[in-house]
Structure formats: C-alpha cells, structure tokens
Design a protein around this motif. Sequence first.
Motif, mmCIF file in Angstrom:
data_model
loop_
_atom_site.group_PDB
_atom_site.id
_atom_site.type_symbol
_atom_site.label_atom_id
_atom_site.label_comp_id
_atom_site.label_asym_id
_atom_site.label_seq_id
_atom_site.Cartn_x
_atom_site.Cartn_y
_atom_site.Cartn_z
ATOM 1 N N SER A 82 0.812 -1.218 0.000
ATOM 2 C CA SER A 82 0.000 0.000 0.000
ATOM 3 C C SER A 82 0.845 1.267 0.000
ATOM 4 O O SER A 82 0.353 2.341 -0.322
ATOM 5 N N ALA A 83 2.127 1.136 0.355
ATOM 6 C CA ALA A 83 2.988 2.314 0.430
ATOM 7 C C ALA A 83 3.969 2.403 -0.736
ATOM 8 O O ALA A 83 4.786 3.328 -0.779
ATOM 9 N N GLN A 84 3.885 1.461 -1.680
ATOM 10 C CA GLN A 84 4.883 1.435 -2.746
ATOM 11 C C GLN A 84 4.853 2.689 -3.620
ATOM 12 O O GLN A 84 5.887 3.188 -4.059
ATOM 13 N N GLU A 85 3.658 3.192 -3.894
ATOM 14 C CA GLU A 85 3.571 4.389 -4.739
ATOM 15 C C GLU A 85 4.254 5.571 -4.073
ATOM 16 O O GLU A 85 4.996 6.318 -4.708
ATOM 17 N N MET A 86 4.013 5.740 -2.777
ATOM 18 C CA MET A 86 4.639 6.833 -2.040
ATOM 19 C C MET A 86 6.153 6.683 -2.029
ATOM 20 O O MET A 86 6.893 7.659 -2.277
ATOM 21 N N TYR A 105 15.655 12.744 1.526
ATOM 22 C CA TYR A 105 16.824 12.149 2.160
ATOM 23 C C TYR A 105 16.743 10.631 2.283
ATOM 24 O O TYR A 105 17.748 9.939 2.191
ATOM 25 N N ASP A 106 15.546 10.112 2.506
ATOM 26 C CA ASP A 106 15.441 8.677 2.784
ATOM 27 C C ASP A 106 14.033 8.201 2.496
ATOM 28 O O ASP A 106 13.065 8.989 2.563
ATOM 29 N N ALA A 107 13.895 6.896 2.175
ATOM 30 C CA ALA A 107 12.581 6.266 1.964
ATOM 31 C C ALA A 107 12.683 4.833 2.463
ATOM 32 O O ALA A 107 13.471 4.038 1.929
ATOM 33 N N ILE A 108 11.908 4.505 3.491
ATOM 34 C CA ILE A 108 12.069 3.221 4.188
ATOM 35 C C ILE A 108 10.718 2.534 4.347
ATOM 36 O O ILE A 108 9.716 3.165 4.703
ATOM 37 N N ASP A 109 10.703 1.205 4.107
ATOM 38 C CA ASP A 109 9.507 0.394 4.285
ATOM 39 C C ASP A 109 9.782 -0.660 5.357
ATOM 40 O O ASP A 109 10.690 -1.486 5.222
#
Length: 520
Positions: A82-86, A105-109
């Motif tokens: 559900s967060a992949q697009e973001m 700066y960063d993108a974390i799942d």
Amino acid sequence: MASEKSTEGGPVTQVGEGQEAEEATPPVLTVGAPHVGEVLADRYELAEHINDDAAGRQVWQGVDVVLRRPVAVVLRYPGGDSAQEMLQAAVTASRVIHPNLAGVYDAIDEDTRAYVVREWIDGEALRELVVEEPLDAERATSIAHAVASAVAAVHATGMVHGNVHPGTVMVAADGRVVLADARATEGDTPDTDVRAIGGILYFALTGHWPHAEVGPSSLPDAVRDGSGAIAAPRMVRAGVPAYLDDLTMDLLDDRLALPSADVLAAELDRLDVAADEPFIVDAGPLRFSAVEGDLPEQPPANRRKLVIGVASLLVIATVGLLLGISVLADPGDDDAAPGPGVAATATDEPATGTPAPAAPKAVPLTRDQVRIVDPDGDRTELADAALMVDGKRDTAWESDTYRNLPFGGKSGMGVLIKFPEPTDVTSVQVNLSATGASASLFTGQGDTGSTPAGDRKIRTDYKTRIGEPIENHEATTLTFGGFPPDEKHQYLLIWFTKLPTTPEGRLRLEIQEITVQARA
C-alpha cells in the motif's frame, strides 16, 4: 509537500494537497503508530506530529540525530504494497537536485509502516500565503519562475512531477521557493505540470484555483461567467499587468499548444527581471499557437496569437545583411541617397503602420467621485462611501442590516460614480464581503444631488443598462463589462436589487472596493 507556518512560536509543517485532494482519509490504525521521541531507522527522532495530509499520511517534524538537522517525516501505516507508490515517488524525486526542489533524504519500508524523510522547509505553503490577499505581480512572477525552473529540472531527467499545486509550492522564511511532494501517475504528462504552473499564477494573482483547467481542489474555484468560462485575472482584481494576464490565460487555454517547462522558465525569468527594468516588458509575453486548426471566433481583445523568437532572429539577420551591404557600398559617393541600413534623416518619411491599442488602465477614484443613492431609504446609510475607493480590501462601506429579501421594503439602492470628464470605460469591478448579490450597471447624465427627490430622479433617469445584469452572484467580485466601443461615460450607477447574506447569516451589503478600468 510540506508547508510551514508559525503557531505559538513554532513552525508547522503541512503536506499540501494535490492530485489526491479528493481521496478519503484511510481509517486510523494502531499497529505501527508512531509516538513522540521514537527514533526511526536508528536515526530520525520524531519530535512533533504536525498533521495528516489529504492521503491520510501522518506528517511529523523530526531531527536527524546523526547530522543534527531538522527533517520532515511523512509516514503511513501499514507499509508494504500500500505504500509502494509513495516510496517510489520519493526515490524518483531524490534523483533530482535543484535549489527549488525539496530534498528527499530517505525512503524506508518496515512493512508495518513506511516513511519518507525529506527537507524541512521553515516557511509556509503558497496556499497559506495567499489567504490574506492575492500577491502582487512581481512576487507572483518570481514564485512561478521558481516553480517552472524546478519542473524543468524534473522534466530534464525524463520524469514528471504530477503534483504542482499551491499546497506543494512552499515559500521559506528566507524567500526561497520550493516545490515538493512529487506524485506523478500514469495519466500525468509534462503538459500536466506546465498547465499547473498557469494555475499557480492564477491562484497567486486571484486567490482562486481553476478546477476545470488544472484539477479539483478544496481551494475556491476560479471566477467564471454564466457560461462557465474562466475570468481573466485582470477581471478579478485590478492592477494585474496585461503581459502577466495574457501569459496566465494562455497557459490555462487547452486550445493552445503549451511551451516546454524550460522555455516557460526562461520567459518567466525575463519577466521576473523586468520587475526592476520595466522597459523589458514592452517586448510582450510568450504567446502560444493553437494545437490544431483555428481557434473559435472570439472578440479581438481575447484572441491569442503566436509570438516567438523566430521573428526576432529574422529581424537581426536582415539588419545584419543590410549593414553588410552598406559597408560594401562606395564610401566616396557622398551625394548618393541613403542605402539600406543607413539611418533616415529627419526629412525621411516615417514608417507606416497602425499602433496596437493601449491596454486598459485603472482609473483612480476619489471620495468625491462616489456617493450612495438611496431613493427609498431613511438617509442613514450615506456615510463612509469613501471606504469603497480607499484602495483597501479590509475596509468597507456597509448598508443597514435587513430582515427580508430582496432588500427589505426597498426597490434597491446604488452607488453613483462621477468622472471629472467623459471616460472610455472598459469595466467596473465591485468587491463585496459576501456572495449572493444581484446588481446592474446603468449610465445616465448628471447628479441631481443627495436628496430623496434627487435620488428618485437618478433612479428614474438612469435607464441605459451596460452589459447584462448579475443575478444571485456566487462570487464576491462583481465585474461589469459590455461597454460599447468608442462611447464615453461620465456618470455610472451601480444598482443593487438583492442583498448578500453575510457569514453571520444577516442580509447586508458591504462594498470593500470599486475599481474602474478605462482605455488610455
């Protein structure tokens, strides 16, 4: 993306709405919910929950404990698919480095939640900046120039921003303009971004966002006429330069081919510099051609035509060629007639041609040029008419408060405008504090004096209506046009027949400002 404004001494970050403005906020979950003091990824400490954006994501102010700098953390839970697009949008945006783009700066799942860490902008969003009043032409141009430069940088990488909106355009406390929160979808194209820059200009100049032309929003829609056609910024407020008005309307016209973002940025750069060097503006704005075929027939004042650099290049090339010919000519023939490229003397015939008509200009009104016409009243509402022409939107002339529509027991009341001499008027604009008014504009001869008998005579004598009446107007700005060409007027009567409803639910007429445009 983030917008910040001060509340109780501290900045507030608000993610601006854009293409997801109409999306319903997801239900609040407790699994993965963050809390103050928590450190994400052993690096980003959450300091304060600011708000939730239009897509239901939480926005936090945080601190990068390694580099000791403030950051904005946009977090949604759960993460995963559900967060992949973001996350993908953040990764894409991080590849573009530009002073007018917010740094990512960063993108974390983490599955239970996902978050994006980006630059904290200490300032406020354009949508907040325009709350009090629209911007002047110079500042609107400067902000649009910065946005166009940022979009051009994104397009240069083959990507699309997809979320250019007053909520994602931020103005930092130091004056820096930043575009944030890229969220392009499959339907977005470079033209989507460029068209939205036209929306940014329109919003900055008027305080309205053109829904049909750019996209739906919770911001108030553009001012429109009875057919739904958008009103030009100059018709919404006085003082908008013609060159900026034309450029804005061209960008919003889907019948015209749009320029690329870098071409638009270069044009706005020229106009931005022109704020301090007005002579540069005389070259006129960038204009666009029709996408295909001819445009539908329109009044001459509204036609769009292509003005491009090719014409300038041809002129330069021709002058160069003629100068070359003059250099090669026999220099000893003093009696020869001036050749091509030689300046004409005072006795030479001037070039022929019809100059372009001058753009309408605002006509300053003084307190002695306006008065209240109240033929059926008790003469208690005649004071303070000067507040309608003091140049301030925060002051207003107010009528009495009435209980029943349309105007209590009256047929109506009006404002008489008296020019020192007959004037070639093109439009009259009236700014009210509330919507729902009905009014017409009439012309006549003379002022019979501020007495009940005099007002009744004016109401009887002023029968020639200018343009169409305005009924139950849905906006607070009434614009009267339709003035016959080559016909001058010295007296105009704005006649109100229905009261607006104030925010408090009362029936009262409050006129903040009256502006008149006339041909020079």
